[in-house]
Design a protein around this motif. Structure first.
Motif, PDB file in Angstrom:
ATOM      1  N   HIS A   1      -3.691   1.359  -8.587  1.00 38.55           N
ATOM      2  CA  HIS A   1      -2.329   0.985  -8.499  1.00 38.55           C
ATOM      3  C   HIS A   1      -1.560   1.376  -9.854  1.00 38.55           C
ATOM      4  O   HIS A   1      -0.384   1.369  -9.645  1.00 38.55           O
ATOM      5  CB  HIS A   1      -2.377  -0.534  -8.592  1.00 38.55           C
ATOM      6  CG  HIS A   1      -2.807  -1.410  -7.412  1.00 38.55           C
ATOM      7  ND1 HIS A   1      -2.012  -1.252  -6.181  1.00 38.55           N
ATOM      8  CD2 HIS A   1      -3.714  -2.194  -7.015  1.00 38.55           C
ATOM      9  CE1 HIS A   1      -2.464  -2.072  -5.609  1.00 38.55           C
ATOM     10  NE2 HIS A   1      -3.836  -2.552  -5.959  1.00 38.55           N
TER      11      HIS A   1
ATOM     12  N   ILE B   1     -10.172   9.948  -2.400  1.00 38.72           N
ATOM     13  CA  ILE B   1     -11.230   9.195  -2.686  1.00 38.72           C
ATOM     14  C   ILE B   1     -12.127   9.814  -3.753  1.00 38.72           C
ATOM     15  O   ILE B   1     -12.804  10.820  -3.649  1.00 38.72           O
ATOM     16  CB  ILE B   1     -12.051   8.705  -1.295  1.00 38.72           C
ATOM     17  CG1 ILE B   1     -11.002   8.210  -0.334  1.00 38.72           C
ATOM     18  CG2 ILE B   1     -13.148   7.742  -1.580  1.00 38.72           C
ATOM     19  CD1 ILE B   1     -11.510   7.874   0.878  1.00 38.72           C
TER      20      ILE B   1
ATOM     21  N   ALA C   1     -14.258   4.604  -4.916  1.00 36.58           N
ATOM     22  CA  ALA C   1     -15.408   3.975  -4.040  1.00 36.58           C
ATOM     23  C   ALA C   1     -16.518   3.861  -5.140  1.00 36.58           C
ATOM     24  O   ALA C   1     -17.092   5.113  -5.589  1.00 36.58           O
ATOM     25  CB  ALA C   1     -15.855   4.494  -2.887  1.00 36.58           C
TER      26      ALA C   1
ATOM     27  N   ASP D   1      -4.465   6.982  -5.334  1.00 35.40           N
ATOM     28  CA  ASP D   1      -5.933   7.310  -4.931  1.00 35.40           C
ATOM     29  C   ASP D   1      -6.877   6.137  -4.700  1.00 35.40           C
ATOM     30  O   ASP D   1      -6.386   4.989  -5.030  1.00 35.40           O
ATOM     31  CB  ASP D   1      -6.466   7.918  -6.266  1.00 35.40           C
ATOM     32  CG  ASP D   1      -5.892   9.419  -6.446  1.00 35.40           C
ATOM     33  OD1 ASP D   1      -5.350   9.972  -5.580  1.00 35.40           O
ATOM     34  OD2 ASP D   1      -6.118  10.079  -7.692  1.00 35.40           O
ATOM     35  N   LYS D   2      -7.952   6.410  -4.132  1.00 34.45           N
ATOM     36  CA  LYS D   2      -8.859   5.198  -4.153  1.00 34.45           C
ATOM     37  C   LYS D   2     -10.152   5.646  -4.809  1.00 34.45           C
ATOM     38  O   LYS D   2     -10.592   6.672  -4.819  1.00 34.45           O
ATOM     39  CB  LYS D   2      -9.039   5.165  -2.602  1.00 34.45           C
ATOM     40  CG  LYS D   2      -8.140   4.379  -1.956  1.00 34.45           C
ATOM     41  CD  LYS D   2      -8.225   3.878  -0.449  1.00 34.45           C
ATOM     42  CE  LYS D   2      -7.238   3.134   0.155  1.00 34.45           C
ATOM     43  NZ  LYS D   2      -7.501   2.457   1.291  1.00 34.45           N
TER      44      LYS D   2
ATOM     45  N   GLU E   1     -13.478   0.144  -0.859  1.00 30.04           N
ATOM     46  CA  GLU E   1     -12.634   1.162  -1.528  1.00 30.04           C
ATOM     47  C   GLU E   1     -11.393   0.517  -2.408  1.00 30.04           C
ATOM     48  O   GLU E   1     -10.757  -0.156  -1.902  1.00 30.04           O
ATOM     49  CB  GLU E   1     -11.882   2.352  -1.159  1.00 30.04           C
ATOM     50  CG  GLU E   1     -13.162   3.337   0.068  1.00 30.04           C
ATOM     51  CD  GLU E   1     -12.632   4.064   1.011  1.00 30.04           C
ATOM     52  OE1 GLU E   1     -11.498   3.982   1.349  1.00 30.04           O
ATOM     53  OE2 GLU E   1     -13.352   4.798   1.506  1.00 30.04           O
ATOM     54  N   TYR E   2     -11.352   0.896  -3.575  1.00 27.06           N
ATOM     55  CA  TYR E   2     -10.306   0.350  -4.302  1.00 27.06           C
ATOM     56  C   TYR E   2      -8.855   1.135  -4.786  1.00 27.06           C
ATOM     57  O   TYR E   2      -9.300   2.347  -5.106  1.00 27.06           O
ATOM     58  CB  TYR E   2     -10.784  -0.188  -5.961  1.00 27.06           C
ATOM     59  CG  TYR E   2     -11.865  -1.261  -5.518  1.00 27.06           C
ATOM     60  CD1 TYR E   2     -11.880  -2.414  -5.777  1.00 27.06           C
ATOM     61  CD2 TYR E   2     -13.195  -0.896  -5.670  1.00 27.06           C
ATOM     62  CE1 TYR E   2     -12.745  -3.421  -5.919  1.00 27.06           C
ATOM     63  CE2 TYR E   2     -14.238  -1.548  -5.765  1.00 27.06           C
ATOM     64  CZ  TYR E   2     -14.062  -3.107  -5.643  1.00 27.06           C
ATOM     65  OH  TYR E   2     -14.851  -3.926  -5.679  1.00 27.06           O
ATOM     66  N   LEU E   3      -7.866   0.526  -4.348  1.00 25.94           N
ATOM     67  CA  LEU E   3      -6.663   1.547  -4.673  1.00 25.94           C
ATOM     68  C   LEU E   3      -6.376   1.575  -6.035  1.00 25.94           C
ATOM     69  O   LEU E   3      -6.258   0.647  -6.925  1.00 25.94           O
ATOM     70  CB  LEU E   3      -5.415   0.904  -4.024  1.00 25.94           C
ATOM     71  CG  LEU E   3      -4.245   1.452  -3.820  1.00 25.94           C
ATOM     72  CD1 LEU E   3      -4.302   2.852  -3.201  1.00 25.94           C
ATOM     73  CD2 LEU E   3      -3.076   0.706  -3.316  1.00 25.94           C
TER      74      LEU E   3
ATOM     75  N   THR F   1       0.907  -1.242  -0.044  1.00 28.06           N
ATOM     76  CA  THR F   1      -0.063   0.090   0.055  1.00 28.06           C
ATOM     77  C   THR F   1       0.848   1.166   0.037  1.00 28.06           C
ATOM     78  O   THR F   1       0.217   2.388  -0.512  1.00 28.06           O
ATOM     79  CB  THR F   1      -1.201   0.040   1.325  1.00 28.06           C
ATOM     80  OG1 THR F   1      -0.194  -0.137   2.452  1.00 28.06           O
ATOM     81  CG2 THR F   1      -2.127  -0.995   1.111  1.00 28.06           C
TER      82      THR F   1
ATOM     83  N   LEU G   1      -7.376  -0.909 -10.475  1.00 25.01           N
ATOM     84  CA  LEU G   1      -7.939  -0.622  -9.317  1.00 25.01           C
ATOM     85  C   LEU G   1      -8.132  -2.235  -8.717  1.00 25.01           C
ATOM     86  O   LEU G   1      -8.547  -2.981  -9.045  1.00 25.01           O
ATOM     87  CB  LEU G   1      -9.450  -0.149  -9.352  1.00 25.01           C
ATOM     88  CG  LEU G   1      -9.810   0.925 -10.072  1.00 25.01           C
ATOM     89  CD1 LEU G   1     -11.351   1.258 -10.082  1.00 25.01           C
ATOM     90  CD2 LEU G   1      -8.818   1.989  -9.700  1.00 25.01           C
TER      91      LEU G   1
ATOM     92  N   PRO H   1      -5.635   8.944   1.372  1.00 27.02           N
ATOM     93  CA  PRO H   1      -5.845   9.200   0.041  1.00 27.02           C
ATOM     94  C   PRO H   1      -7.060   9.981  -0.522  1.00 27.02           C
ATOM     95  O   PRO H   1      -7.769  10.156   0.396  1.00 27.02           O
ATOM     96  CB  PRO H   1      -6.025   7.605  -0.405  1.00 27.02           C
ATOM     97  CG  PRO H   1      -6.834   6.976   0.720  1.00 27.02           C
ATOM     98  CD  PRO H   1      -6.135   7.610   1.998  1.00 27.02           C
TER      99      PRO H   1
END
Length: 227
Positions: free
Chosen positions: A130, A89, A211, A208-209, A126-128, A22, A141, A87
């Motif tokens: 990448h 969002i 949602a 970033d994330k 929530e998806y990071l 992360t 994500l 991050p």
């Protein structure tokens, strides 16, 4: 840990680790900025991925050996952080319908899930971000819940509508524009991610994330959605 390898006639690939962490996206982004600030006259392009940074440099100004030495020296003096800042969002509305989710019915059958269960799983976390690539604003994500992970299509589609939300293995993503592709399509967003809108430049950044939240068919259609 880092490693520099030759990636092409005028490019190098810098590996920052051998597994997704992360803290990596932020550290790679910070190092990318530092590299650009220090050697902007030598660098043509920078592309960040999950655990690496691809650097294209101007071969007419410097050769591989000298450039990699400069990068190595910068890496050795760079302060990497184990902490992760809060991050940004990005909230994205999605209509999960069979008209827009081209693979949704099949996935529900394969996973023995109801539509409501699938929506709850995909929109729960929530998806990071990448990496960003493939096309502008195509953000990779992760990580998708194992209950709905699914491999890419054996035969990619020739055309996937802009805004389509897809799943491939443990990743999910949004197609910013009409495109060919092999991801399993589960819904569609009305969010305009094309570069026709100047506000969309660098919409997603690594670290970033995202949602997702579900909207109804009526909400989708009343806001200009097409089936």
């Amino acid at each position: 840990m880092h490693k520099i390898i030759l990636a092409g006639e005028s490019s190098i690939l810098i590996y920052f680790g051998d597994k997704i962490d992360t803290s990596l996206p932020e550290n790679i982004a910070n190092f990318s900025n530092e590299l650009k600030n220090q050697y902007s006259e030598l660098i043509i392009d920078l592309t960040q991925s999950y655990t690496s940074l691809l650097v294209n440099y101007d071969l007419s100004k410097i050769d591989y050996s000298k450039f990699s030495d400069k990068v190595e020296a910068l890496l050795n003096n760079f302060q990497f952080s184990d902490s992760v800042k809060a991050p940004n969002i990005i909230h994205i509305p999605v209509y999960y319908g069979f008209e827009t989710g081209l693979d949704l019915e099949r996935l529900l059958s394969e996973r023995d899930l109801s539509l409501d269960e699938f929506i709850e799983i995909h929109s729960a976390g929530e998806y990071l971000v990448h990496a960003v690539g493939f096309s502008p604003n195509f953000a990779f994500l992760g990580q998708v819940d194992e209950r709905i992970q699914t491999p890419r299509l054996a035969t990619p589609r020739i055309k996937i509508p802009a805004g389509s939300v897809g799943i491939a293995d443990y990743q999910t993503a949004i197609y910013p524009t009409d495109s060919s592709g092999g991801w399993n399509i589960v819904g569609r967003t009305l969010l305009d991610l094309s570069l026709n809108n100047s506000d969309n430049l660098d919409k997603f950044k690594t670290g970033d994330k995202v949602a997702f939240y579900p909207i109804t068919r009526d909400e989708y259609l009343s806001n200009g959605g097409k089936l």
